[in-house]
Motif scaffolding. Sequence first.
Motif, PDB file in Angstrom:
ATOM      1  N   GLU A   1      -5.201   7.043  -5.066  1.00  0.00           N
ATOM      2  CA  GLU A   1      -5.627   5.656  -5.295  1.00  0.00           C
ATOM      3  C   GLU A   1      -4.414   4.750  -5.515  1.00  0.00           C
ATOM      4  O   GLU A   1      -4.332   3.652  -4.942  1.00  0.00           O
ATOM      5  CB  GLU A   1      -6.552   5.588  -6.506  1.00  0.00           C
ATOM      6  N   GLU A   2      -3.469   5.207  -6.330  1.00  0.00           N
ATOM      7  CA  GLU A   2      -2.270   4.407  -6.603  1.00  0.00           C
ATOM      8  C   GLU A   2      -1.405   4.262  -5.358  1.00  0.00           C
ATOM      9  O   GLU A   2      -0.762   3.230  -5.153  1.00  0.00           O
ATOM     10  CB  GLU A   2      -1.474   5.052  -7.733  1.00  0.00           C
ATOM     11  N   GLN A   3      -1.402   5.302  -4.515  1.00  0.00           N
ATOM     12  CA  GLN A   3      -0.577   5.274  -3.320  1.00  0.00           C
ATOM     13  C   GLN A   3      -1.132   4.322  -2.257  1.00  0.00           C
ATOM     14  O   GLN A   3      -0.379   3.567  -1.644  1.00  0.00           O
ATOM     15  CB  GLN A   3      -0.472   6.684  -2.726  1.00  0.00           C
TER      16      GLN A   3
ATOM     17  N   LYS B   1      -6.339  10.317  -8.434  1.00  0.00           N
ATOM     18  CA  LYS B   1      -5.772   9.084  -8.985  1.00  0.00           C
ATOM     19  C   LYS B   1      -4.467   8.730  -8.281  1.00  0.00           C
ATOM     20  O   LYS B   1      -4.192   7.541  -8.014  1.00  0.00           O
ATOM     21  CB  LYS B   1      -5.538   9.258 -10.485  1.00  0.00           C
ATOM     22  N   ALA B   2      -3.676   9.741  -7.954  1.00  0.00           N
ATOM     23  CA  ALA B   2      -2.413   9.505  -7.258  1.00  0.00           C
ATOM     24  C   ALA B   2      -2.649   8.905  -5.873  1.00  0.00           C
ATOM     25  O   ALA B   2      -1.911   8.015  -5.429  1.00  0.00           O
ATOM     26  CB  ALA B   2      -1.626  10.800  -7.144  1.00  0.00           C
TER      27      ALA B   2
ATOM     28  N   GLU C   1      -3.859   2.025  -2.623  1.00  0.00           N
ATOM     29  CA  GLU C   1      -4.504   0.782  -3.034  1.00  0.00           C
ATOM     30  C   GLU C   1      -3.738  -0.411  -2.470  1.00  0.00           C
ATOM     31  O   GLU C   1      -2.518  -0.512  -2.617  1.00  0.00           O
ATOM     32  CB  GLU C   1      -4.565   0.693  -4.553  1.00  0.00           C
TER      33      GLU C   1
ATOM     34  N   CYS D   1       0.899  -1.157   0.000  1.00  0.00           N
ATOM     35  CA  CYS D   1       0.000   0.000   0.000  1.00  0.00           C
ATOM     36  C   CYS D   1       0.937   1.207   0.000  1.00  0.00           C
ATOM     37  O   CYS D   1       1.926   1.204  -0.748  1.00  0.00           O
ATOM     38  CB  CYS D   1      -0.965  -0.018   1.191  1.00  0.00           C
ATOM     39  N   ASP D   2       0.666   2.245   0.820  1.00  0.00           N
ATOM     40  CA  ASP D   2       1.625   3.343   0.921  1.00  0.00           C
ATOM     41  C   ASP D   2       2.846   2.918   1.729  1.00  0.00           C
ATOM     42  O   ASP D   2       3.866   3.588   1.732  1.00  0.00           O
ATOM     43  CB  ASP D   2       0.969   4.575   1.546  1.00  0.00           C
TER      44      ASP D   2
ATOM     45  N   TRP E   1      -6.155   6.602   3.407  1.00  0.00           N
ATOM     46  CA  TRP E   1      -6.632   7.020   2.085  1.00  0.00           C
ATOM     47  C   TRP E   1      -7.853   7.939   2.231  1.00  0.00           C
ATOM     48  O   TRP E   1      -7.918   9.007   1.606  1.00  0.00           O
ATOM     49  CB  TRP E   1      -6.981   5.753   1.285  1.00  0.00           C
TER      50      TRP E   1
END
Length: 259
Positions: free
Chosen positions: A239-241, A236-237, A243, A131-132, A210
């Motif tokens: 979400e990518e970080q 979006k950033a 997810e 995840c992050d 998140w």
Amino acid sequence: MYPQQVHSYLREFFTENDCTILSEDRHYLTVQLTVDIDKKIMNRPFYWQYIEATNSEPNPAQITFITNQTTSSANLYGEAIHFGSPRLNQVFQATRELGAYVEMYEVVDPTIGQAILTPWLGINYKVSYCCDRTKEMLYSFGINLLTGVIKKNFQETLCKTSLETAPGENVFHVQPIIKPIRALQRLEAAINAIIEQDDHSWALEAKKRWQRDQRVLDYFYEDIDDKPECYDIEKKALEEQYETKIKIDIINGGLFYLY
């Protein structure tokens, strides 16, 4: 992956790739690298370009890897290496490049007469909780290709065993009953069972972080009905970080005939 597992893995890697272990304790090992291994894990491309361009005498690195940062290793000069460290990831990558699969036979004392070797499929897995933040674990399994028995920490067993790439004259190796592809499926089921039983609160915590950051982002754009492109990019950033995903990678494996 515990420090002793990292230590055992490194010792096996360097030994198998003809690097001389100059000194060793349970906290560290000092290794004389070969040219090939230096190129693969030491990040010195310009040095090696110069050596090759000038046809100079190569000087591969001699390095001490500290595998356990304890008080007894405090005075050691070297590079700390642990699971998740960039250097160990380079070693994993070098393992994949040099040969992810081997076939080896246990060396049996010839004085005992004829010996029967049993086939095992051994696989080393890296499981990454992403995840992050990232948590990585290494698992080593062996499965007996006659009985289907699965053994954990199989790499530790191999590290204590003398192995060669060809069978000795005094051994007879039994052919597998269980096909390797079927055995691999059983090992994948075993690693999935471990993951299912693990604590997954990390995923819930990531979701909370998140949601928190998403609320902050929405606050800055709350008075804007038609959100600009930068809002979508930042969303979006996030979400990518944050997810969550679980990755299972095979580091290496092999067929081992053991006494």
